[in-house]
Design a protein around this motif. Structure first.
Motif, PDB file in Angstrom:
ATOM      1  N   HIS A 112       0.807  -1.078   0.160  1.00 18.37           N
ATOM      2  CA  HIS A 112      -0.017   0.084  -0.095  1.00 18.37           C
ATOM      3  C   HIS A 112       0.773   1.159  -0.117  1.00 18.37           C
ATOM      4  O   HIS A 112       1.558   1.535   1.233  1.00 18.37           O
ATOM      5  CB  HIS A 112      -0.960   0.247   1.313  1.00 18.37           C
ATOM      6  N   PHE A 113       0.796   2.135  -1.226  1.00 20.66           N
ATOM      7  CA  PHE A 113       1.385   3.299  -1.160  1.00 20.66           C
ATOM      8  C   PHE A 113       0.491   4.420  -0.725  1.00 20.66           C
ATOM      9  O   PHE A 113      -0.580   4.458  -1.467  1.00 20.66           O
ATOM     10  CB  PHE A 113       2.022   3.414  -2.558  1.00 20.66           C
ATOM     11  N   ARG A 114       0.624   4.930   0.247  1.00 19.22           N
ATOM     12  CA  ARG A 114      -0.497   6.068   0.685  1.00 19.22           C
ATOM     13  C   ARG A 114       0.118   7.342   0.934  1.00 19.22           C
ATOM     14  O   ARG A 114       1.312   7.377   1.578  1.00 19.22           O
ATOM     15  CB  ARG A 114      -0.701   5.547   2.224  1.00 19.22           C
ATOM     16  N   LEU A 115      -0.224   8.238   0.233  1.00 21.24           N
ATOM     17  CA  LEU A 115       0.211   9.611   0.228  1.00 21.24           C
ATOM     18  C   LEU A 115      -0.813  10.350   0.950  1.00 21.24           C
ATOM     19  O   LEU A 115      -2.243  10.462   0.540  1.00 21.24           O
ATOM     20  CB  LEU A 115       0.347  10.140  -1.247  1.00 21.24           C
ATOM     21  N   ALA A 116      -0.335  11.332   1.910  1.00 16.43           N
ATOM     22  CA  ALA A 116      -1.568  12.205   2.549  1.00 16.43           C
ATOM     23  C   ALA A 116      -0.983  13.831   2.384  1.00 16.43           C
ATOM     24  O   ALA A 116       0.313  13.878   2.545  1.00 16.43           O
ATOM     25  CB  ALA A 116      -1.256  11.781   4.147  1.00 16.43           C
ATOM     26  N   ALA A 117      -2.121  14.405   2.323  1.00 17.18           N
ATOM     27  CA  ALA A 117      -1.990  15.896   2.049  1.00 17.18           C
ATOM     28  C   ALA A 117      -2.114  16.222   3.574  1.00 17.18           C
ATOM     29  O   ALA A 117      -2.906  15.882   4.090  1.00 17.18           O
ATOM     30  CB  ALA A 117      -2.782  16.285   1.120  1.00 17.18           C
ATOM     31  N   LEU A 118      -1.083  17.152   3.741  1.00 17.74           N
ATOM     32  CA  LEU A 118      -0.963  17.625   5.350  1.00 17.74           C
ATOM     33  C   LEU A 118      -1.203  19.287   5.342  1.00 17.74           C
ATOM     34  O   LEU A 118      -1.025  20.070   4.272  1.00 17.74           O
ATOM     35  CB  LEU A 118       0.526  17.338   5.820  1.00 17.74           C
ATOM     36  N   ASP A 119      -1.672  19.724   6.541  1.00 22.45           N
ATOM     37  CA  ASP A 119      -2.069  21.264   6.648  1.00 22.45           C
ATOM     38  C   ASP A 119      -1.008  21.877   7.212  1.00 22.45           C
ATOM     39  O   ASP A 119      -0.939  22.800   7.788  1.00 22.45           O
ATOM     40  CB  ASP A 119      -3.230  21.351   7.305  1.00 22.45           C
ATOM     41  N   THR A 120       0.451  21.311   7.366  1.00 23.85           N
ATOM     42  CA  THR A 120       1.454  21.637   7.682  1.00 23.85           C
ATOM     43  C   THR A 120       2.547  21.610   6.858  1.00 23.85           C
ATOM     44  O   THR A 120       2.727  20.551   5.943  1.00 23.85           O
ATOM     45  CB  THR A 120       2.083  20.997   9.194  1.00 23.85           C
ATOM     46  N   GLU A 121       3.702  22.727   6.902  1.00 27.39           N
ATOM     47  CA  GLU A 121       4.843  22.524   5.811  1.00 27.39           C
ATOM     48  C   GLU A 121       5.815  21.584   6.363  1.00 27.39           C
ATOM     49  O   GLU A 121       6.453  20.910   5.430  1.00 27.39           O
ATOM     50  CB  GLU A 121       5.412  23.802   5.752  1.00 27.39           C
ATOM     51  N   THR A 122       5.975  21.148   7.557  1.00 28.83           N
ATOM     52  CA  THR A 122       7.012  20.400   7.890  1.00 28.83           C
ATOM     53  C   THR A 122       6.634  19.385   9.129  1.00 28.83           C
ATOM     54  O   THR A 122       5.773  19.818  10.011  1.00 28.83           O
ATOM     55  CB  THR A 122       8.338  21.143   8.388  1.00 28.83           C
ATOM     56  N   LEU A 123       7.142  18.257   9.081  1.00 30.56           N
ATOM     57  CA  LEU A 123       6.784  17.507  10.374  1.00 30.56           C
ATOM     58  C   LEU A 123       8.117  17.512  11.051  1.00 30.56           C
ATOM     59  O   LEU A 123       9.465  17.446  10.522  1.00 30.56           O
ATOM     60  CB  LEU A 123       6.811  15.790  10.063  1.00 30.56           C
ATOM     61  N   HIS A 124       8.059  17.650  12.433  1.00 32.78           N
ATOM     62  CA  HIS A 124       9.362  17.868  13.270  1.00 32.78           C
ATOM     63  C   HIS A 124       9.897  16.621  13.664  1.00 32.78           C
ATOM     64  O   HIS A 124      10.008  16.243  14.903  1.00 32.78           O
ATOM     65  CB  HIS A 124       9.327  18.878  14.396  1.00 32.78           C
ATOM     66  N   CYS A 125      10.468  15.719  12.512  1.00 35.20           N
ATOM     67  CA  CYS A 125      10.925  14.491  12.900  1.00 35.20           C
ATOM     68  C   CYS A 125      12.596  14.648  12.523  1.00 35.20           C
ATOM     69  O   CYS A 125      12.998  15.430  11.911  1.00 35.20           O
ATOM     70  CB  CYS A 125      10.608  13.303  11.934  1.00 35.20           C
ATOM     71  N   ASP A 126      13.322  13.984  13.369  1.00 33.90           N
ATOM     72  CA  ASP A 126      14.961  13.695  13.272  1.00 33.90           C
ATOM     73  C   ASP A 126      15.185  12.847  12.359  1.00 33.90           C
ATOM     74  O   ASP A 126      14.115  11.980  11.846  1.00 33.90           O
ATOM     75  CB  ASP A 126      15.567  13.858  14.603  1.00 33.90           C
ATOM     76  N   GLY A 127      16.263  12.501  11.739  1.00 37.10           N
ATOM     77  CA  GLY A 127      16.700  11.476  11.100  1.00 37.10           C
ATOM     78  C   GLY A 127      16.459  10.097  11.257  1.00 37.10           C
ATOM     79  O   GLY A 127      16.801   9.254  10.701  1.00 37.10           O
ATOM     80  N   LYS A 128      16.084   9.946  12.766  1.00 33.59           N
ATOM     81  CA  LYS A 128      16.141   8.588  13.428  1.00 33.59           C
ATOM     82  C   LYS A 128      14.865   8.241  13.525  1.00 33.59           C
ATOM     83  O   LYS A 128      14.413   7.016  14.205  1.00 33.59           O
ATOM     84  CB  LYS A 128      17.028   8.533  14.736  1.00 33.59           C
ATOM     85  N   ALA A 129      13.749   9.042  13.218  1.00 31.72           N
ATOM     86  CA  ALA A 129      12.408   8.630  13.516  1.00 31.72           C
ATOM     87  C   ALA A 129      12.092   7.428  12.565  1.00 31.72           C
ATOM     88  O   ALA A 129      12.148   7.488  11.438  1.00 31.72           O
ATOM     89  CB  ALA A 129      11.426   9.893  12.975  1.00 31.72           C
ATOM     90  N   LYS A 130      11.288   6.487  13.180  1.00 34.06           N
ATOM     91  CA  LYS A 130      10.850   5.400  12.284  1.00 34.06           C
ATOM     92  C   LYS A 130       9.734   5.842  11.714  1.00 34.06           C
ATOM     93  O   LYS A 130       8.934   6.762  11.955  1.00 34.06           O
ATOM     94  CB  LYS A 130      10.208   4.302  13.462  1.00 34.06           C
ATOM     95  N   VAL A 131       9.158   5.235  10.789  1.00 29.07           N
ATOM     96  CA  VAL A 131       8.090   5.363   9.883  1.00 29.07           C
ATOM     97  C   VAL A 131       6.687   5.512  10.770  1.00 29.07           C
ATOM     98  O   VAL A 131       6.016   6.376  10.403  1.00 29.07           O
ATOM     99  CB  VAL A 131       7.704   4.438   8.734  1.00 29.07           C
ATOM    100  N   GLY A 132       6.651   4.564  11.643  1.00 29.03           N
ATOM    101  CA  GLY A 132       5.559   4.705  12.581  1.00 29.03           C
ATOM    102  C   GLY A 132       5.473   5.975  13.160  1.00 29.03           C
ATOM    103  O   GLY A 132       4.322   6.722  13.450  1.00 29.03           O
ATOM    104  N   ASP A 133       6.500   6.575  13.642  1.00 28.70           N
ATOM    105  CA  ASP A 133       6.548   7.496  14.386  1.00 28.70           C
ATOM    106  C   ASP A 133       6.278   8.716  13.667  1.00 28.70           C
ATOM    107  O   ASP A 133       5.608   9.849  13.984  1.00 28.70           O
ATOM    108  CB  ASP A 133       7.935   7.869  14.985  1.00 28.70           C
ATOM    109  N   MET A 134       6.965   8.675  12.240  1.00 30.14           N
ATOM    110  CA  MET A 134       6.618   9.787  11.513  1.00 30.14           C
ATOM    111  C   MET A 134       4.948  10.124  11.178  1.00 30.14           C
ATOM    112  O   MET A 134       4.486  11.084  11.179  1.00 30.14           O
ATOM    113  CB  MET A 134       7.498   9.532  10.160  1.00 30.14           C
ATOM    114  N   LEU A 135       4.527   8.803  10.914  1.00 30.06           N
ATOM    115  CA  LEU A 135       3.023   8.690  10.575  1.00 30.06           C
ATOM    116  C   LEU A 135       2.253   9.385  11.801  1.00 30.06           C
ATOM    117  O   LEU A 135       1.155  10.161  11.774  1.00 30.06           O
ATOM    118  CB  LEU A 135       2.478   7.419  10.395  1.00 30.06           C
ATOM    119  N   GLU A 136       2.413   9.018  13.026  1.00 28.87           N
ATOM    120  CA  GLU A 136       2.132   9.593  14.255  1.00 28.87           C
ATOM    121  C   GLU A 136       2.065  11.163  14.339  1.00 28.87           C
ATOM    122  O   GLU A 136       1.163  11.876  14.830  1.00 28.87           O
ATOM    123  CB  GLU A 136       2.400   8.945  15.762  1.00 28.87           C
ATOM    124  N   GLU A 137       3.330  11.588  14.011  1.00 27.76           N
ATOM    125  CA  GLU A 137       3.472  13.006  14.013  1.00 27.76           C
ATOM    126  C   GLU A 137       2.528  13.700  12.795  1.00 27.76           C
ATOM    127  O   GLU A 137       2.023  14.871  12.985  1.00 27.76           O
ATOM    128  CB  GLU A 137       4.995  13.407  13.532  1.00 27.76           C
TER     129      GLU A 137
END
Length: 155
Positions: A112-137
Protein backbone atom coordinates in the motif's frame (compact mmCIF):
# COMPACT_ATOMS: atom_id res chain seq x y z
CA UNK A 1 -11.89 15.77 -8.62
CA UNK A 2 -10.61 13.10 -6.27
CA UNK A 3 -7.08 13.14 -4.87
CA UNK A 4 -5.34 10.24 -6.67
CA UNK A 5 -1.97 8.48 -6.64
CA UNK A 6 -0.64 6.53 -9.62
CA UNK A 7 2.55 4.99 -10.96
CA UNK A 8 3.60 4.73 -14.59
CA UNK A 9 5.37 1.48 -13.55
CA UNK A 10 2.29 -0.52 -12.43
CA UNK A 11 -1.48 -0.14 -12.23
CA UNK A 12 -3.57 -0.09 -9.07
CA UNK A 13 -3.87 -3.73 -8.00
CA UNK A 14 -1.17 -4.72 -10.51
CA UNK A 15 2.14 -6.49 -10.03
CA UNK A 16 5.11 -4.37 -9.02
CA UNK A 17 7.96 -5.01 -11.50
CA UNK A 18 11.02 -6.88 -10.20
CA UNK A 19 13.17 -3.77 -10.71
CA UNK A 20 11.47 -2.19 -7.66
CA UNK A 21 11.83 -5.27 -5.42
CA UNK A 22 14.49 -5.48 -2.74
CA UNK A 23 16.12 -8.43 -4.54
CA UNK A 24 15.92 -6.50 -7.85
CA UNK A 25 17.42 -3.04 -8.28
CA UNK A 26 15.67 -1.86 -5.08
CA UNK A 27 14.80 1.54 -6.53
CA UNK A 28 11.57 3.26 -5.64
CA UNK A 29 8.96 3.34 -8.41
CA UNK A 30 7.92 6.62 -10.00
CA UNK A 31 4.80 8.08 -8.37
CA UNK A 32 2.46 10.79 -9.67
CA UNK A 33 -0.50 12.42 -7.94
CA UNK A 34 -3.17 14.93 -8.85
CA UNK A 35 -6.00 16.97 -7.40
CA UNK A 36 -4.52 17.56 -3.95
CA UNK A 37 -7.03 19.43 -1.79
CA UNK A 38 -6.93 23.16 -1.18
CA UNK A 39 -4.91 23.96 1.92
CA UNK A 40 -2.23 21.31 1.26
CA UNK A 41 1.08 22.56 2.65
CA UNK A 42 3.10 19.32 2.31
CA UNK A 43 2.78 15.58 1.68
CA UNK A 44 3.87 12.42 3.45
CA UNK A 45 4.20 9.03 1.77
CA UNK A 46 4.35 5.57 3.33
CA UNK A 47 4.63 2.09 1.82
CA UNK A 48 3.26 -0.73 3.96
CA UNK A 49 2.83 -4.49 3.57
CA UNK A 50 -0.03 -5.77 5.76
CA UNK A 51 0.56 -9.36 4.54
CA UNK A 52 3.98 -9.77 6.19
CA UNK A 53 4.24 -12.82 8.51
CA UNK A 54 5.02 -10.54 11.48
CA UNK A 55 2.12 -8.18 10.73
CA UNK A 56 2.21 -4.72 9.18
CA UNK A 57 5.69 -4.07 7.73
CA UNK A 58 6.75 -0.58 6.65
CA UNK A 59 9.06 -0.37 3.63
CA UNK A 60 9.36 3.39 3.15
CA UNK A 61 8.39 6.70 4.66
CA UNK A 62 9.00 10.13 3.13
CA UNK A 63 7.94 13.41 4.70
CA UNK A 64 8.24 17.16 4.05
CA UNK A 65 7.36 16.69 0.37
CA UNK A 66 6.66 20.24 -0.85
CA UNK A 67 3.05 21.12 -1.64
CA UNK A 68 4.06 22.27 -5.14
CA UNK A 69 5.17 18.77 -6.09
CA UNK A 70 2.99 16.32 -7.95
CA UNK A 71 5.45 13.43 -8.31
CA UNK A 72 8.39 11.51 -6.92
CA UNK A 73 10.73 10.26 -9.64
CA UNK A 74 12.00 6.70 -9.84
CA UNK A 75 14.87 6.13 -7.43
CA UNK A 76 14.00 8.83 -4.88
CA UNK A 77 16.28 7.97 -1.96
CA UNK A 78 17.68 9.52 1.18
CA UNK A 79 20.76 11.64 0.65
CA UNK A 80 20.14 12.54 -2.98
CA UNK A 81 21.85 15.88 -3.52
CA UNK A 82 18.82 17.35 -5.31
CA UNK A 83 16.34 16.33 -2.62
CA UNK A 84 15.65 17.78 0.80
CA UNK A 85 13.06 15.16 1.74
CA UNK A 86 12.88 13.61 5.17
CA UNK A 87 12.97 9.81 5.34
CA UNK A 88 11.67 7.71 8.20
CA UNK A 89 13.53 4.57 9.27
CA UNK A 90 11.75 1.56 7.75
CA UNK A 91 11.25 -1.84 9.37
CA UNK A 92 14.47 -3.11 7.77
CA UNK A 93 16.20 -0.40 9.84
CA UNK A 94 17.04 1.82 6.86
CA UNK A 95 16.20 5.51 6.21
CA UNK A 96 15.38 4.85 2.54
CA UNK A 97 13.17 2.82 0.23
CA UNK A 98 13.42 -0.95 0.49
CA UNK A 99 11.19 -2.72 -1.99
CA UNK A 100 9.03 -5.82 -1.73
CA UNK A 101 10.73 -8.92 -0.34
CA UNK A 102 8.05 -11.36 0.84
CA UNK A 103 9.23 -14.78 2.04
CA UNK A 104 9.46 -17.34 -0.77
CA UNK A 105 6.25 -19.34 -1.05
CA UNK A 106 4.31 -16.95 1.23
CA UNK A 107 1.90 -15.97 -1.55
CA UNK A 108 0.97 -12.60 -2.96
CA UNK A 109 1.65 -9.58 -0.76
CA UNK A 110 -0.13 -6.24 -1.17
CA UNK A 111 1.99 -3.09 -0.93
CA UNK A 112 0.00 0.00 0.00
CA UNK A 113 1.52 3.27 -1.23
CA UNK A 114 -0.34 5.90 0.82
CA UNK A 115 0.10 9.60 0.14
CA UNK A 116 -1.35 12.07 2.63
CA UNK A 117 -1.87 15.79 2.06
CA UNK A 118 -1.01 17.72 5.21
CA UNK A 119 -1.96 21.15 6.55
CA UNK A 120 1.60 21.79 7.77
CA UNK A 121 4.81 22.51 5.83
CA UNK A 122 7.03 20.33 7.96
CA UNK A 123 6.94 17.44 10.37
CA UNK A 124 9.39 17.90 13.18
CA UNK A 125 11.00 14.47 12.88
CA UNK A 126 14.71 13.81 13.24
CA UNK A 127 16.69 11.54 10.95
CA UNK A 128 16.19 8.61 13.31
CA UNK A 129 12.37 8.67 13.43
CA UNK A 130 10.77 5.36 12.51
CA UNK A 131 8.10 5.40 9.81
CA UNK A 132 5.44 4.68 12.44
CA UNK A 133 6.56 7.67 14.54
CA UNK A 134 6.56 9.83 11.41
CA UNK A 135 2.97 8.76 10.74
CA UNK A 136 1.92 9.59 14.30
CA UNK A 137 3.41 13.06 13.88
CA UNK A 138 1.52 13.47 10.58
CA UNK A 139 -1.85 12.07 11.68
CA UNK A 140 -3.35 15.27 13.19
CA UNK A 141 -2.38 17.18 10.03
CA UNK A 142 -3.91 14.87 7.38
CA UNK A 143 -6.55 16.56 5.25
CA UNK A 144 -6.79 13.90 2.50
CA UNK A 145 -5.25 10.57 1.51
CA UNK A 146 -4.71 8.79 -1.79
CA UNK A 147 -3.68 5.15 -2.14
CA UNK A 148 -2.13 2.91 -4.76
CA UNK A 149 -1.79 -0.83 -4.15
CA UNK A 150 0.76 -3.01 -5.91
CA UNK A 151 1.28 -6.75 -5.50
CA UNK A 152 4.40 -8.87 -5.37
CA UNK A 153 5.18 -12.53 -4.81
CA UNK A 154 8.43 -14.46 -4.42
CA UNK A 155 7.88 -17.88 -6.01
Amino acid sequence: MAFTLESPAFSDGGRIPDKYARDGQNVSPPLVWKDAPAGTRSFVLVVEDPDAPSGLFRHWGVYDIAAERDRLPEGTTAGAKTESLGHGVNDFGNPHYDGPQPPKGHGVHHYHFRLAALDTETLHCDGKAKVGDMLEEARPHIIAEAELVGTYENG
